[in-house]
Design a protein around this motif. Structure first.
Motif, PDB file in Angstrom:
ATOM      1  N   VAL A 100       3.756   1.310  -1.045  1.00  0.00           N
ATOM      2  CA  VAL A 100       5.118   0.800  -0.689  1.00  0.00           C
ATOM      3  C   VAL A 100       5.024   0.240   0.624  1.00  0.00           C
ATOM      4  N   LEU A 101       5.001  -0.984   0.969  1.00  0.00           N
ATOM      5  CA  LEU A 101       5.217  -1.802   2.064  1.00  0.00           C
ATOM      6  C   LEU A 101       6.739  -1.887   2.284  1.00  0.00           C
ATOM      7  N   LEU A 102       7.309  -0.972   3.127  1.00  0.00           N
ATOM      8  CA  LEU A 102       8.587  -0.840   3.277  1.00  0.00           C
ATOM      9  C   LEU A 102       9.423  -1.822   4.483  1.00  0.00           C
ATOM     10  N   MET A 103      10.529  -2.621   3.936  1.00  0.00           N
ATOM     11  CA  MET A 103      11.049  -3.582   5.056  1.00  0.00           C
ATOM     12  C   MET A 103      12.419  -3.224   4.913  1.00  0.00           C
ATOM     13  N   HIS A 104      13.075  -2.804   6.181  1.00  0.00           N
ATOM     14  CA  HIS A 104      14.493  -2.432   6.181  1.00  0.00           C
ATOM     15  C   HIS A 104      15.228  -3.634   6.674  1.00  0.00           C
ATOM     16  N   VAL A 105      16.250  -3.909   6.315  1.00  0.00           N
ATOM     17  CA  VAL A 105      17.089  -5.169   6.812  1.00  0.00           C
ATOM     18  C   VAL A 105      18.401  -4.499   7.129  1.00  0.00           C
ATOM     19  N   ASP A 106      18.936  -4.908   8.178  1.00  0.00           N
ATOM     20  CA  ASP A 106      20.247  -4.364   8.601  1.00  0.00           C
ATOM     21  C   ASP A 106      21.236  -4.741   7.767  1.00  0.00           C
ATOM     22  N   ASP A 107      21.399  -6.116   7.584  1.00  0.00           N
ATOM     23  CA  ASP A 107      22.194  -7.102   6.622  1.00  0.00           C
ATOM     24  C   ASP A 107      21.761  -6.482   5.156  1.00  0.00           C
ATOM     25  N   ALA A 108      22.583  -5.780   4.622  1.00  0.00           N
ATOM     26  CA  ALA A 108      22.229  -5.105   3.344  1.00  0.00           C
ATOM     27  C   ALA A 108      22.216  -6.191   2.306  1.00  0.00           C
ATOM     28  N   LEU A 109      22.365  -7.487   2.306  1.00  0.00           N
ATOM     29  CA  LEU A 109      22.532  -8.307   1.291  1.00  0.00           C
ATOM     30  C   LEU A 109      21.637  -9.602   1.388  1.00  0.00           C
ATOM     31  N   THR A 110      20.889  -9.850   2.248  1.00  0.00           N
ATOM     32  CA  THR A 110      19.928 -10.918   2.114  1.00  0.00           C
ATOM     33  C   THR A 110      18.273 -10.398   2.318  1.00  0.00           C
ATOM     34  N   LEU A 111      17.472 -11.228   1.554  1.00  0.00           N
ATOM     35  CA  LEU A 111      16.104 -10.797   1.574  1.00  0.00           C
ATOM     36  C   LEU A 111      15.420 -11.812   2.562  1.00  0.00           C
ATOM     37  N   ASP A 112      16.080 -12.724   3.036  1.00  0.00           N
ATOM     38  CA  ASP A 112      15.282 -13.901   3.602  1.00  0.00           C
ATOM     39  C   ASP A 112      14.551 -13.465   4.859  1.00  0.00           C
ATOM     40  N   SER A 113      15.240 -12.793   5.784  1.00  0.00           N
ATOM     41  CA  SER A 113      14.627 -12.427   6.971  1.00  0.00           C
ATOM     42  C   SER A 113      13.329 -11.555   6.809  1.00  0.00           C
ATOM     43  N   ALA A 114      13.196 -10.845   5.802  1.00  0.00           N
ATOM     44  CA  ALA A 114      12.069 -10.016   5.563  1.00  0.00           C
ATOM     45  C   ALA A 114      10.826 -10.628   5.089  1.00  0.00           C
ATOM     46  N   LEU A 115      10.844 -11.703   4.662  1.00  0.00           N
ATOM     47  CA  LEU A 115       9.969 -12.478   3.806  1.00  0.00           C
ATOM     48  C   LEU A 115       8.475 -12.443   4.699  1.00  0.00           C
ATOM     49  N   ASP A 116       8.837 -13.380   5.674  1.00  0.00           N
ATOM     50  CA  ASP A 116       7.604 -13.823   6.335  1.00  0.00           C
ATOM     51  C   ASP A 116       6.678 -12.705   6.939  1.00  0.00           C
ATOM     52  N   ARG A 117       7.384 -11.647   7.205  1.00  0.00           N
ATOM     53  CA  ARG A 117       6.513 -10.641   8.268  1.00  0.00           C
ATOM     54  C   ARG A 117       5.669  -9.704   6.692  1.00  0.00           C
TER      55      ARG A 117
ATOM     56  N   GLY B  97       6.858  -4.534  16.076  1.00  0.00           N
ATOM     57  CA  GLY B  97       5.906  -5.260  15.451  1.00  0.00           C
ATOM     58  C   GLY B  97       4.950  -4.517  14.547  1.00  0.00           C
ATOM     59  N   LEU B  98       5.490  -3.224  14.280  1.00  0.00           N
ATOM     60  CA  LEU B  98       4.657  -2.411  13.273  1.00  0.00           C
ATOM     61  C   LEU B  98       5.390  -2.595  11.933  1.00  0.00           C
ATOM     62  N   GLN B  99       4.483  -2.471  10.991  1.00  0.00           N
ATOM     63  CA  GLN B  99       4.821  -2.491   9.494  1.00  0.00           C
ATOM     64  C   GLN B  99       4.918  -0.867   8.906  1.00  0.00           C
ATOM     65  N   VAL B 100       5.911  -0.489   7.984  1.00  0.00           N
ATOM     66  CA  VAL B 100       5.922   0.918   7.427  1.00  0.00           C
ATOM     67  C   VAL B 100       5.277   0.736   5.976  1.00  0.00           C
ATOM     68  N   LEU B 101       4.185   1.734   5.918  1.00  0.00           N
ATOM     69  CA  LEU B 101       3.614   1.878   4.678  1.00  0.00           C
ATOM     70  C   LEU B 101       4.454   3.202   4.263  1.00  0.00           C
ATOM     71  N   LEU B 102       5.135   3.131   3.075  1.00  0.00           N
ATOM     72  CA  LEU B 102       6.036   4.118   3.048  1.00  0.00           C
ATOM     73  C   LEU B 102       5.325   5.250   1.813  1.00  0.00           C
ATOM     74  N   MET B 103       5.365   6.437   2.125  1.00  0.00           N
ATOM     75  CA  MET B 103       4.954   7.250   1.311  1.00  0.00           C
ATOM     76  C   MET B 103       5.878   8.272   1.018  1.00  0.00           C
ATOM     77  N   HIS B 104       6.505   8.436  -0.352  1.00  0.00           N
ATOM     78  CA  HIS B 104       7.448   9.514  -0.759  1.00  0.00           C
ATOM     79  C   HIS B 104       6.501  10.669  -1.254  1.00  0.00           C
ATOM     80  N   VAL B 105       7.241  11.845  -1.022  1.00  0.00           N
ATOM     81  CA  VAL B 105       6.355  13.227  -1.695  1.00  0.00           C
ATOM     82  C   VAL B 105       7.560  14.061  -2.092  1.00  0.00           C
ATOM     83  N   ASP B 106       7.394  14.428  -3.430  1.00  0.00           N
ATOM     84  CA  ASP B 106       8.495  14.987  -3.758  1.00  0.00           C
ATOM     85  C   ASP B 106       8.660  16.464  -3.338  1.00  0.00           C
TER      86      ASP B 106
END
Lengths: 341, 341
Positions: A100-117, B97-106
Motif C-alpha cells: 500500500v502506497l498511502l496518500m492522504h488528502v485533506d480534502d476528503a472528496l477529490t483524488l486529483d491532487s494525489a495523482l501526480d505524486r 516530499g516523502l511517500q508513505v508505504l503503509l503496512m497494517h498489522v493485525d
C-alpha cells in the motif's frame, strides 16, 4: 565497516547456495504469486534469514513495469468508518502480495491532487474512497492506463471501476421502517451536497416516503458528515420550532450528534419521542449512549469486490475495465428505533 | 496502440525541450528538496502537463539508494486516536516530499512481522506506533542500518528513536486532580500489560496517589483498550460490590465504556457520583454523552518531533541515531470531572 560490507554483500546467489536451490528458486520464493513448492520456499526463507538476506524489489519493478504497489488515496479518517475500511483494505492488499502506497488528502472528496505524486512510483493501480473531481483526472488515468477502483463514487469512465453500497435501496428501507414506527414528521439529515452516496440515500428515502404518503411532511437539513453538524442541525430545528419524530441521517457521526442535541436542546428521548437511524454502523453506533440503528455497508464484502476488480484489471492490463458492483447494506436494528435488545 | 506508444514515449528530454531548460532542470523540478528557481520549476511543470509527462522515481532509487519512501507500520485504527495520528503523520511526511508505504498489522503491538516485506522496497526509514517485539528485530534494523522512529515505545537500541507522551507525568496529574475532587475510592483502569505507555501512566498514577495518601484504597482493573473492556470492567466491579468514586482510565475508549456501565449497571452519574478521566482526547471525549476529561497527547507536536528525528537520521545515514523526545500531555478538563462548561 568490514562487518557492514559483508552484511551488505549477501545476494540471492549466496542464499541459493546455502539453501541448495537455484537462484531462480530464490527469486520465486520472494515473488508474490510465483509457482514454488512450500518445501523449497521454506528452505530459501530459512537460508535467507540465517544470512541476513533481504530481497530488493526495485530491479524487478524496472524490468517488469509492475511494482506490486497499489496507491490508496484516503481522507476523512476521523470517521471511524473510513479507518476500519482502510484497515480491511490494507489487510486484503497485503494478503494478495500487494503493498500500500498511502496518500492522504485533506480534502476528503477529490483524488486529483494525489495523482501526480503517486504515479511517479509506478504503482499498478489506485484504490480510493474519494470522488474523482475533474475530467482531467479521468483523462490522465486513460493516458496512464492506470486502473482505479473507487468506493461509493458516482463517477464512470474507462479504467474506473466502482464498488458502491446500495445507497438508494437503503434509503427506501429507512423510509419503510420509519413508516412502520408511525412517524408523521420525518427528517432527512443529508451529508455534503457533492457526496454522491449521501445524495443516493436521500433520493431513496424520499421515494420511500412518497410510497408511504409521508413525503409532504419531510424536513431536510444539511450537514457535513461530522458529529457537530448533526448536533447543530437539531439545535437549529429547535429555534425554528420544528420537532421531528423520525430521522434518517446520512451517516452515524451526524446521527450521534443529533441524538445528543435531541436530549440536550429539545429534551426528546430516543426512541420514546423520536426514532433515528444512521448509516455505516461505526463502533460508536453500538455504544450504549447511542444504541443507534444503522446500515452496515459490509466493508468486508466491498473490499472483496474491489480485490476482484483489481485482479481483473491487472490481469487484462491492456484493455480498460469499467465495472460497477453494488453491495447491499444490512439494516442493524437497535434501541434508537425501538428495536433494541 | 499507436496513440498509446506516443504517450508512453514522453521523456524528460521532451519536457526539457518544450520548456527550454536543461534535462537536469527537469529532473530537479521533480526531486523533493532540489535547488531550482520557482520560475524554472513552473516552466517545467507546465511543459510536463501539456505533454502528459510523469516522472519515474524508480531509476533514481536504484542510483541513490534513497527511495523517499517511509514505511509506516500501524494497527488498531479502530481507536480514533491512531487514525488521527496516522492522518497527521501522513500529511507531515508528504509535505516533506516523502511517500508513505503503509503496512497494517493485525497484532497492534509488534513490528516484527512487517519488516521483511517493507525493506524489499528499499524504504528510507520506518515510523511506527507499534512496539518492537523482539531482539531479532533490533538486530535486523542494525544490519539494515534502517532508522526507526517509534511513538510511545519503551524500546531503545541503535537506529531506534522514540517520541513519547509524558505518560508518567500525566498519571501524577490525574492522581492530583482526583485528590482535589475528594475521591476516596480510586480506580485505575489499565490497558494491556505489554502496553508500556499504559504501564507508565499507571505508575505515575500510583505514585501520585501515594503522595495524596490514597494508595491503599486503590482498585485496579485490567482492560484491553476497547470500549467493551471498559464497560465490562465496571460491570465486573458491580458484582464484587465495589463502587469507585474516581477513575483514571488508560485511554478514552475504555473510559467511554466505563461511563456507560456506571450509568446502566450501577446507576451512577458522572460527575455527581463518580469522576472519571481518560487519555488521548479522541473526538468522542467531547461528545455530549461522555463530556470526558482527558489528556491530549498533542499528536501534532509528537509528529513534528518525529519529523525532526527522521530528518536527522536520514542526514547522518552512516551513524545510528538513538534519541528520545518526551512531549507533555495537556489536561483537557470537561464535565466528567465536574469541570465542564
Amino acid at each position: 565497516m568490514q562487518e557492514n560490507a559483508i552484511i551488505r554483500a549477501v545476494t540471492s546467489i549466496d542464499v541459493a547456495r546455502a539453501a541448495g536451490v537455484s537462484q531462480s528458486a530464490v527469486s520465486r520464493a520472494f515473488s508474490p504469486g510465483s509457482s514454488i513448492s512450500a518445501r523449497t520456499k521454506q528452505k530459501v526463507l530459512a537460508a535467507a534469514a540465517s544470512l541476513g538476506y533481504r530481497p530488493n524489489r526495485i530491479p524487478a519493478i524496472m524490468l517488469s513495469g509492475r511494482s506490486y504497489m497499489v496507491g490508496v488515496v484516503i481522507g476523512g479518517l476521523e470517521n471511524p468508518f473510513y479507518a476500519t475500511a482502510l484497515e480491511r483494505l490494507a489487510t486484503a492488499l497485503q494478503e494478495s502480495g500487494l503493498q500500500v502506497l498511502l496518500m492522504h488528502v485533506d480534502d476528503a472528496l477529490t483524488l486529483d491532487s494525489a495523482l501526480d505524486r503517486l504515479v511517479s512510483y509506478r504503482i499498478d493501480a489506485i484504490v480510493t474512497s474519494l470522488a474523482i473531481g475533474s475530467k482531467s483526472v479521468v483523462q490522465a488515468l486513460s493516458q496512464l492506463r492506470l486502473p482505479v477502483v473507487c468506493f461509493n463514487s458516482s463517477h464512470v469512465g474507462p479504467w474506473i471501476s466502482t464498488v458502491n453500497s446500495n445507497n438508494h435501496g437503503a434509503g427506501l428501507v429507512a423510509a419503510h421502517l420509519l413508516g412502520q414506527r408511525g412517524v408523521q414528521r420525518p427528517l432527512w439529515l443529508a451529508g455534503p451536497v457533492r457526496n454522491s452516496a449521501s445524495r443516493a440515500r436521500g433520493k431513496g428515502f424520499c421515494q420511500g416516503l412518497r410510497v408511504a404518503g409521508l413525503a409532504p411532511a419531510l424536513t431536510r437539513m444539511q450537514g457535513n458528515d461530522t458529529y457537530d453538524s448533526g448536533y447543530d442541525a437539531i439545535a437549529c430545528l429547535r429555534k425554528q420550532g420544528i420537532r421531528p419524530d423520525g430521522i434518517f441521517s446520512s451517516n452515524d457521526m451526524m446521527a450521534c450528534g443529533a441524538i445528543d442535541a435531541l436530549r440536550e436542546c429539545m429534551d426528546l428521548q430516543c426512541p420514546r419521542d423520536v426514532v433515528i437511524m444512521g448509516y455505516d454502523n461505526i463502533p460508536q453506533a453500538a455504544w450504549r449512549s447511542y444504541d443507534l440503528t444503522s446500515f452496515d455497508q459490509h466493508t468486508e464484502h466491498m473490499v472483496a469486490r474491489a480485490m476482484e476488480l483489481l485482479d481483473e484489471a491487472l490481469g487484462t492490463k491492456d484493455s480498460p475495465l469499467s465495472r460497477t458492483y453494488i453491495v447491499d447494506a444490512q439494516l442493524i436494528e437497535r434501541g434508537s428505533t425501538g428495536s433494541g435488545q
